[in-house]
Design a protein around this motif. Structure first.
Motif, mmCIF file in Angstrom:
data_model
loop_
_atom_site.group_PDB
_atom_site.id
_atom_site.type_symbol
_atom_site.label_atom_id
_atom_site.label_comp_id
_atom_site.label_asym_id
_atom_site.label_seq_id
_atom_site.Cartn_x
_atom_site.Cartn_y
_atom_site.Cartn_z
ATOM 1 N N CYS A 1 63.952 55.168 55.784
ATOM 2 C CA CYS A 1 63.930 56.050 54.625
ATOM 3 C C CYS A 1 62.953 57.205 54.809
ATOM 4 O O CYS A 1 61.753 56.990 54.975
ATOM 5 C CB CYS A 1 63.564 55.211 53.403
ATOM 6 N N ASP A 2 63.481 58.427 54.786
ATOM 7 C CA ASP A 2 62.653 59.627 54.859
ATOM 8 C C ASP A 2 63.547 60.838 54.606
ATOM 9 O O ASP A 2 64.649 60.894 55.152
ATOM 10 C CB ASP A 2 62.011 59.753 56.242
ATOM 11 N N PRO A 3 63.089 61.799 53.794
ATOM 12 C CA PRO A 3 63.877 63.019 53.621
ATOM 13 C C PRO A 3 64.003 63.813 54.924
ATOM 14 O O PRO A 3 64.927 64.600 55.097
ATOM 15 C CB PRO A 3 63.099 63.834 52.575
ATOM 16 N N GLY A 4 63.074 63.578 55.851
ATOM 17 C CA GLY A 4 63.095 64.270 57.138
ATOM 18 C C GLY A 4 64.089 63.650 58.104
ATOM 19 O O GLY A 4 64.673 62.595 57.858
ATOM 20 N N ALA A 5 64.264 64.318 59.218
ATOM 21 C CA ALA A 5 65.240 63.904 60.227
ATOM 22 C C ALA A 5 64.704 62.773 61.099
ATOM 23 O O ALA A 5 63.505 62.661 61.329
ATOM 24 C CB ALA A 5 65.595 65.093 61.108
ATOM 25 N N LEU A 6 65.629 61.952 61.567
ATOM 26 C CA LEU A 6 65.318 60.946 62.579
ATOM 27 C C LEU A 6 65.724 61.497 63.933
ATOM 28 O O LEU A 6 66.688 62.267 64.050
ATOM 29 C CB LEU A 6 66.095 59.647 62.324
ATOM 30 N N ASP A 7 65.021 61.062 64.954
ATOM 31 C CA ASP A 7 65.382 61.420 66.315
ATOM 32 C C ASP A 7 66.785 60.895 66.618
ATOM 33 O O ASP A 7 67.161 59.804 66.167
ATOM 34 C CB ASP A 7 64.361 60.805 67.278
ATOM 35 N N GLU A 8 67.550 61.648 67.360
ATOM 36 C CA GLU A 8 68.931 61.255 67.692
ATOM 37 C C GLU A 8 68.999 59.901 68.394
ATOM 38 O O GLU A 8 69.933 59.138 68.192
ATOM 39 C CB GLU A 8 69.611 62.324 68.557
ATOM 40 N N ARG B 1 68.231 59.507 53.672
ATOM 41 C CA ARG B 1 67.541 60.796 53.573
ATOM 42 C C ARG B 1 67.107 61.034 52.142
ATOM 43 O O ARG B 1 67.709 61.817 51.409
ATOM 44 C CB ARG B 1 68.452 61.904 54.053
ATOM 45 N N MET B 2 66.079 60.301 51.739
ATOM 46 C CA MET B 2 65.560 60.376 50.375
ATOM 47 C C MET B 2 64.155 59.806 50.359
ATOM 48 O O MET B 2 63.693 59.252 51.352
ATOM 49 C CB MET B 2 66.463 59.593 49.426
ATOM 50 N N LYS B 3 63.503 59.924 49.213
ATOM 51 C CA LYS B 3 62.178 59.331 49.046
ATOM 52 C C LYS B 3 62.317 57.828 48.828
ATOM 53 O O LYS B 3 63.326 57.360 48.310
ATOM 54 C CB LYS B 3 61.473 59.961 47.852
ATOM 55 N N GLY B 4 61.281 57.093 49.192
ATOM 56 C CA GLY B 4 61.291 55.637 49.060
ATOM 57 C C GLY B 4 61.548 55.161 47.647
ATOM 58 O O GLY B 4 62.270 54.193 47.432
ATOM 59 N N GLU B 5 60.976 55.841 46.665
ATOM 60 C CA GLU B 5 61.166 55.422 45.272
ATOM 61 C C GLU B 5 62.634 55.497 44.850
ATOM 62 O O GLU B 5 63.095 54.700 44.062
ATOM 63 C CB GLU B 5 60.296 56.252 44.333
ATOM 64 N N ASP B 6 63.364 56.448 45.402
ATOM 65 C CA ASP B 6 64.794 56.564 45.106
ATOM 66 C C ASP B 6 65.614 55.542 45.901
ATOM 67 O O ASP B 6 66.637 55.064 45.444
ATOM 68 C CB ASP B 6 65.297 57.976 45.424
ATOM 69 N N ALA B 7 65.136 55.213 47.069
ATOM 70 C CA ALA B 7 65.869 54.301 47.952
ATOM 71 C C ALA B 7 65.873 52.870 47.439
ATOM 72 O O ALA B 7 66.859 52.152 47.605
ATOM 73 C CB ALA B 7 65.257 54.333 49.353
ATOM 74 N N MET B 8 64.807 52.441 46.816
ATOM 75 C CA MET B 8 64.713 51.039 46.395
ATOM 76 C C MET B 8 65.820 50.666 45.411
ATOM 77 O O MET B 8 66.431 49.606 45.543
ATOM 78 C CB MET B 8 63.333 50.742 45.793
ATOM 79 N N ASP B 9 66.078 51.514 44.429
ATOM 80 C CA ASP B 9 67.153 51.233 43.478
ATOM 81 C C ASP B 9 68.494 51.136 44.197
ATOM 82 O O ASP B 9 69.306 50.255 43.910
ATOM 83 C CB ASP B 9 67.225 52.311 42.391
ATOM 84 N N TRP B 10 68.730 52.025 45.149
ATOM 85 C CA TRP B 10 69.994 52.018 45.882
ATOM 86 C C TRP B 10 70.131 50.735 46.712
ATOM 87 O O TRP B 10 71.190 50.108 46.730
ATOM 88 C CB TRP B 10 70.065 53.252 46.788
ATOM 89 N N GLY C 1 66.120 38.858 63.471
ATOM 90 C CA GLY C 1 67.250 38.606 62.585
ATOM 91 C C GLY C 1 67.050 39.064 61.156
ATOM 92 O O GLY C 1 67.910 38.842 60.314
ATOM 93 N N MET C 2 65.939 39.724 60.871
ATOM 94 C CA MET C 2 65.647 40.147 59.503
ATOM 95 C C MET C 2 66.064 41.596 59.264
ATOM 96 O O MET C 2 66.340 42.350 60.195
ATOM 97 C CB MET C 2 64.151 40.003 59.213
ATOM 98 N N THR C 3 66.099 41.968 57.993
ATOM 99 C CA THR C 3 66.315 43.342 57.579
ATOM 100 C C THR C 3 64.970 43.915 57.182
ATOM 101 O O THR C 3 64.186 43.261 56.506
ATOM 102 C CB THR C 3 67.289 43.404 56.388
ATOM 103 N N ALA C 4 64.696 45.159 57.618
ATOM 104 C CA ALA C 4 63.413 45.798 57.332
ATOM 105 C C ALA C 4 63.625 47.102 56.581
ATOM 106 O O ALA C 4 64.717 47.689 56.615
ATOM 107 C CB ALA C 4 62.668 46.073 58.642
ATOM 108 N N PHE C 5 62.575 47.556 55.916
ATOM 109 C CA PHE C 5 62.569 48.839 55.212
ATOM 110 C C PHE C 5 61.419 49.657 55.765
ATOM 111 O O PHE C 5 60.254 49.270 55.655
ATOM 112 C CB PHE C 5 62.396 48.602 53.708
ATOM 113 N N ASP C 6 61.725 50.781 56.388
ATOM 114 C CA ASP C 6 60.731 51.680 56.962
ATOM 115 C C ASP C 6 60.669 52.926 56.089
ATOM 116 O O ASP C 6 61.542 53.775 56.138
ATOM 117 C CB ASP C 6 61.119 52.022 58.402
ATOM 118 N N CYS C 7 59.630 53.000 55.271
ATOM 119 C CA CYS C 7 59.472 54.112 54.330
ATOM 120 C C CYS C 7 58.583 55.179 54.960
ATOM 121 O O CYS C 7 57.483 54.886 55.405
ATOM 122 C CB CYS C 7 58.868 53.589 53.029
#
Length: 135
Positions: free
Chosen positions: A85-92, A104-113, A56-62
């Motif tokens: 979070c990763d600039p690279g692609a995720l598997d479909e 699709r960004m770096k972790g440091e940019d994702a945290m503020d968002w 039931g939790m929310t996670a952050f996968d950097c």
């Protein structure tokens, strides 16, 4: 058994790590909900081990590409939402899962968002509660 058909070894690495800490009763755990140094200290000082439970939790996968940890967190740990979070692609197969939000960004940019989005959600919730009280 589909477990041997995962998209990458990261799926199994996370499974092994969580299983080790979840069931090693000789260790003291830090609860995922410990947010402050005092909460961490009180957890470490506790005589009772803390159970690792992400249901039931929310996670952050950097650094999530191709998505092994994200998939494991949703499939096996029953997280309701994973910021993947990763600039690279995720598997479909991961992108199509309920609860995945690929950033699709770096972790440091994702945290503020993420912080901004959570603040908006809380404000919307508070506004909704205020409207219920006035109606």
């Amino acid at each position: 058994n589909d477990d041997n058909q995962e998209i990458c070894r990261a799926y199994f690495k996370l499974q092994e790590a969580l299983d080790y800490y979840r069931y090693d009763t000789s260790s003291t755990y830090i609860t995922p909900m410990a947010n402050t140094a005092s909460e961490v200290s009180s957890t470490i000082a506790s005589e009772d081990p803390v159970t690792l439970n992400f249901k039931g939790m929310t996670a952050f996968d950097c650094g999530s590409s191709p998505g092994g940890w994200t998939k494991y967190l949703l499939d096996k740990e029953q997280c309701i939402h994973v910021y993947s979070c990763d600039p690279g692609a995720l598997d479909e197969s991961v992108l199509s899962m309920d609860g995945v939000q690929h950033m699709r960004m770096k972790g440091e940019d994702a945290m503020d968002w993420i912080v901004e989005e959570r603040q908006k959600a809380i404000q919307n919730e508070l506004v909704g509660e205020g409207e219920k009280l006035t109606n």
